[in-house]
Write an enzyme that holds these catalytic residues in place. Structure first.
Site, PDB file in Angstrom:
ATOM      1  N   ASP A  85       9.041  22.333 -19.104  1.00 10.26           N
ATOM      2  CA  ASP A  85      10.324  22.607 -18.353  1.00 10.26           C
ATOM      3  C   ASP A  85      10.301  24.082 -18.238  1.00 10.26           C
ATOM      4  O   ASP A  85      10.041  24.754 -19.066  1.00 10.26           O
ATOM      5  CB  ASP A  85      11.651  22.183 -19.421  1.00 10.26           C
ATOM      6  CG  ASP A  85      13.158  22.439 -18.884  1.00 10.26           C
ATOM      7  OD1 ASP A  85      13.455  21.265 -18.612  1.00 10.26           O
ATOM      8  OD2 ASP A  85      13.215  23.173 -18.140  1.00 10.26           O
ATOM      9  N   ASN A 142      18.781  12.566 -19.474  1.00 11.47           N
ATOM     10  CA  ASN A 142      20.180  12.968 -19.043  1.00 11.47           C
ATOM     11  C   ASN A 142      20.242  11.896 -17.744  1.00 11.47           C
ATOM     12  O   ASN A 142      19.425  11.963 -16.718  1.00 11.47           O
ATOM     13  CB  ASN A 142      20.363  14.352 -18.832  1.00 11.47           C
ATOM     14  CG  ASN A 142      20.339  14.989 -19.893  1.00 11.47           C
ATOM     15  OD1 ASN A 142      20.526  14.672 -21.110  1.00 11.47           O
ATOM     16  ND2 ASN A 142      19.635  16.411 -19.781  1.00 11.47           N
ATOM     17  N   GLN A 160      22.890  15.517 -15.576  1.00 10.54           N
ATOM     18  CA  GLN A 160      21.436  15.376 -14.810  1.00 10.54           C
ATOM     19  C   GLN A 160      21.704  16.303 -13.773  1.00 10.54           C
ATOM     20  O   GLN A 160      22.606  15.990 -12.783  1.00 10.54           O
ATOM     21  CB  GLN A 160      21.281  13.887 -14.380  1.00 10.54           C
ATOM     22  CG  GLN A 160      20.179  14.075 -13.722  1.00 10.54           C
ATOM     23  CD  GLN A 160      19.668  12.371 -13.297  1.00 10.54           C
ATOM     24  OE1 GLN A 160      20.491  11.492 -13.404  1.00 10.54           O
ATOM     25  NE2 GLN A 160      18.575  12.146 -12.303  1.00 10.54           N
ATOM     26  N   HIS A 198      13.891  11.597 -15.214  1.00 11.25           N
ATOM     27  CA  HIS A 198      12.827  12.612 -16.010  1.00 11.25           C
ATOM     28  C   HIS A 198      13.459  12.491 -17.506  1.00 11.25           C
ATOM     29  O   HIS A 198      14.159  12.317 -17.720  1.00 11.25           O
ATOM     30  CB  HIS A 198      12.572  14.058 -15.719  1.00 11.25           C
ATOM     31  CG  HIS A 198      14.207  14.584 -15.551  1.00 11.25           C
ATOM     32  ND1 HIS A 198      15.081  14.420 -14.284  1.00 11.25           N
ATOM     33  CD2 HIS A 198      14.865  15.410 -16.455  1.00 11.25           C
ATOM     34  CE1 HIS A 198      16.143  15.179 -14.647  1.00 11.25           C
ATOM     35  NE2 HIS A 198      16.088  15.737 -15.643  1.00 11.25           N
ATOM     36  N   LEU A 199      12.238  12.347 -18.356  1.00 16.24           N
ATOM     37  CA  LEU A 199      12.467  12.253 -19.779  1.00 16.24           C
ATOM     38  C   LEU A 199      12.190  13.641 -20.349  1.00 16.24           C
ATOM     39  O   LEU A 199      11.248  14.588 -20.118  1.00 16.24           O
ATOM     40  CB  LEU A 199      11.337  11.457 -20.349  1.00 16.24           C
ATOM     41  CG  LEU A 199      11.492  11.039 -21.802  1.00 16.24           C
ATOM     42  CD1 LEU A 199      10.859   9.641 -21.931  1.00 16.24           C
ATOM     43  CD2 LEU A 199      10.471  12.071 -22.395  1.00 16.24           C
ATOM     44  N   HIS A 200      13.121  14.203 -21.117  1.00 15.58           N
ATOM     45  CA  HIS A 200      13.054  15.527 -21.807  1.00 15.58           C
ATOM     46  C   HIS A 200      12.249  15.107 -23.522  1.00 15.58           C
ATOM     47  O   HIS A 200      12.622  14.332 -24.035  1.00 15.58           O
ATOM     48  CB  HIS A 200      14.268  16.259 -22.327  1.00 15.58           C
ATOM     49  CG  HIS A 200      14.838  16.621 -21.220  1.00 15.58           C
ATOM     50  ND1 HIS A 200      15.243  17.923 -20.722  1.00 15.58           N
ATOM     51  CD2 HIS A 200      15.569  15.919 -19.998  1.00 15.58           C
ATOM     52  CE1 HIS A 200      15.741  18.016 -19.603  1.00 15.58           C
ATOM     53  NE2 HIS A 200      16.198  16.901 -19.116  1.00 15.58           N
TER      54      HIS A 200
HETATM   55  P1  5GP Z   1      18.710  17.553 -16.318  1.00 14.52           P
HETATM   56  O1  5GP Z   1      19.609  18.353 -16.575  1.00 14.52           O
HETATM   57  O2  5GP Z   1      18.380  17.114 -15.040  1.00 14.52           O
HETATM   58  O3  5GP Z   1      18.164  16.590 -17.637  1.00 14.52           O
HETATM   59  O4  5GP Z   1      17.134  18.602 -16.516  1.00 14.52           O
HETATM   60  C1  5GP Z   1      16.450  19.128 -15.418  1.00 14.52           C
HETATM   61  C2  5GP Z   1      15.517  20.035 -16.084  1.00 14.52           C
HETATM   62  O5  5GP Z   1      14.531  20.537 -15.123  1.00 14.52           O
HETATM   63  C3  5GP Z   1      16.174  21.360 -16.626  1.00 14.52           C
HETATM   64  O6  5GP Z   1      15.786  21.354 -18.032  1.00 14.52           O
HETATM   65  C4  5GP Z   1      15.427  22.430 -15.863  1.00 14.52           C
HETATM   66  O7  5GP Z   1      15.165  23.654 -16.528  1.00 14.52           O
HETATM   67  C5  5GP Z   1      14.304  21.830 -15.420  1.00 14.52           C
HETATM   68  N1  5GP Z   1      13.661  22.337 -14.025  1.00 14.52           N
HETATM   69  C6  5GP Z   1      14.551  22.785 -12.813  1.00 14.52           C
HETATM   70  N2  5GP Z   1      13.798  22.977 -12.036  1.00 14.52           N
HETATM   71  C7  5GP Z   1      12.549  23.050 -12.483  1.00 14.52           C
HETATM   72  C8  5GP Z   1      11.097  23.389 -11.956  1.00 14.52           C
HETATM   73  O8  5GP Z   1      11.163  23.931 -10.716  1.00 14.52           O
HETATM   74  N3  5GP Z   1      10.046  23.619 -12.631  1.00 14.52           N
HETATM   75  C9  5GP Z   1      10.324  23.139 -13.918  1.00 14.52           C
HETATM   76  N4  5GP Z   1       9.077  23.046 -14.733  1.00 14.52           N
HETATM   77  N5  5GP Z   1      11.271  22.639 -14.454  1.00 14.52           N
HETATM   78  C10 5GP Z   1      12.276  22.686 -13.744  1.00 14.52           C
END
Ligand code: 5GP
Ligand code: ZN
Length: 112
Positions: free
Chosen positions: A30, A85, A92, A98-100
């Site tokens: 991330d 999320n 989200q 995506h899985l964290h």
């Molecule tokens: P969400 O809130 O949708 O579950 O998480 C999205 C995640 O994607 C966030 O933790 C954010 O930091 C990450 N993210 C967003 N843009 C990029 C990117 O361009 N590259 C990477 N490696 N992570 C990203």
């Protein structure tokens, strides 16, 4: 999807460290890590959210890839968290499922 960040990462159009991948999915760090280990696992195919999953085996295999990364990163034994999320209340922010994988410290619960 032409304007999807994670599709671009999957296709190599936006750089990311490819920690693990197979034909269908990819794991990469991330960009704003919330823990010492914070890795995202995505399907290479564009699927907007958990609502849109049709092939549920993919979600199981995303977890298996996350476990492999956890082992590779040395956090499998100390423990870790995986989460997906979903939607507005799930916060989200990227519309590609995506899985964290989070670990390397005690992950507080509830997350807030
Ligand atoms: P969400 O809130 O949708 O579950 O998480 C999205 C995640 O994607 C966030 O933790 C954010 O930091 C990450 N993210 C967003 N843009 C990029 C990117 O361009 N590259 C990477 N490696 N992570 C990203
Ligand atoms: Zn996408």
């Amino acid at each position: 999807m032409d304007d999807c960040i994670f599709c671009k990462i999957a296709q190599g159009k936006i750089p990311a460290k490819r920690l693990a991948e197979d034909a269908d999915m990819l794991a990469f760090p991330d960009v704003e890590p919330q823990a010492p280990v914070h890795v995202l696992v995505i399907p290479k195919k564009h699927v907007p959210s958990l609502h849109d999953v049709q092939d549920w085996s993919l979600v199981g295999r995303m977890h298996a890839l996350a476990l492999k990364v956890a082992r590779d990163q040395g956090i499998a034994d100390s423990g870790f968290r995986v989460l997906i999320n979903t939607g507005a209340d799930g916060v989200q922010t990227v519309g590609h499922v995506h899985l964290h994988l989070l670990g390397g410290r005690t992950m507080l619960w509830p997350p807030g």
